[in-house]
Design a protein around this motif. Structure first.
Motif: not given
Length: 243
Positions: A37-47, A211-223
């Motif tokens: 979601a927006s504000g979850s920290g994704k772009s900050t992590l990239l930077r 990524l949710d609220r600054g934490v990677i909560r899952a890493d899996d297939c989209i389905d």
């Protein structure tokens, strides 16, 4: 060994934790997709990966070497980790060609002729030679994205970082960018991409880091993620399917 290894990464802004205990491995030739979601920290992590944002604590290894130390040459690091920004970040007063040659001259120390030769070669890979003398205002959003990617790849980076590459594009142009990313993947270009576009994510990678609220909560297939037991993850992917 992974090309990039992130361990225990934390970023705080004014006392607010934006990234918390991030662990991430990026292998040579991988295409990794980061959603949330927006504000979850994704772009900050990239930077943080090329120190456009300085982490509060933690470790980032690039080819086995720590990049967060005070003695690291950040300019050299950014040559290796190419960044394609959400709104393209092209210079409006420069032509397509000049947008690509600028970094080659300023950062790589190439003379004008060498920079032009390299830029034209990269632009040719993206079918942009015919537009080399145009200004950003004279080309489409999809073409601007091609120029932005060409500019990054002209520096011959080890990793291409894409921040919401389809956010300013219509569905047709988004598919075009997906095809482009897949072509680069076929050429074994290593990429990490943030996107809100589920269709785009499906087109370029089999798995997604959530990524949710600054934490990677899952890493899996989209389905798998769309049926995840975590209601936050499940809700995100079910909502994305509606668009």
């Amino acid at each position: 060994m992974a090309l990039i290894q992130v361990r225990n990464l934390v970023k705080e802004f004014e006392g607010q934790t934006v990234l918390s205990d991030i662990h991430l491995d990026l292998q040579e030739g991988d295409v990794r997709v980061l959603m949330g979601a927006s504000g979850s920290g994704k772009s900050t992590l990239l930077r943080c990966l090329n120190r456009l944002v300085e982490p509060t604590s933690g470790s980032i290894l690039f080819r086995g070497k720590e990049i967060l130390g005070p003695d690291v040459d950040v300019r050299e690091l950014r040559k290796q980790i190419g960044f394609v920004f959400q709104q393209f970040a092209l210079y409006s007063h420069l032509t397509v060609l000049d947008n690509v040659t600028l970094g080659l001259q300023k950062l790589q120390g190439m003379n004008k002729a060498m920079a032009k030769e390299r830029a034209l070669l990269e632009l040719s890979h993206f079918d942009m030679i015919a537009h080399q003398d145009k200004y950003p205002s004279q080309i489409s959003g999809g073409q601007k994205q091609r120029v932005a990617i060409a500019r990054a790849l002209a520096m011959d980076p080890a990793v291409l970082v894409l921040d919401e590459p389809t956010s300013a594009l219509d569905p047709v142009m988004s598919r075009d960018v997906a095809d482009l990313v897949n072509r680069l993947h076929g050429e074994e270009i290593t990429m990490i991409c943030v996107t809100h576009d589920l269709h785009f994510a499906r087109n370029i990678a089999d798995t997604v880091m959530f990524l949710d609220r600054g934490v990677i909560r899952a890493d899996d297939c989209i389905d798998v993620l769309s049926q995840h037991s975590d209601p936050i993850i499940q809700a995100f992917f079910q909502n994305e399917k509606k668009f």
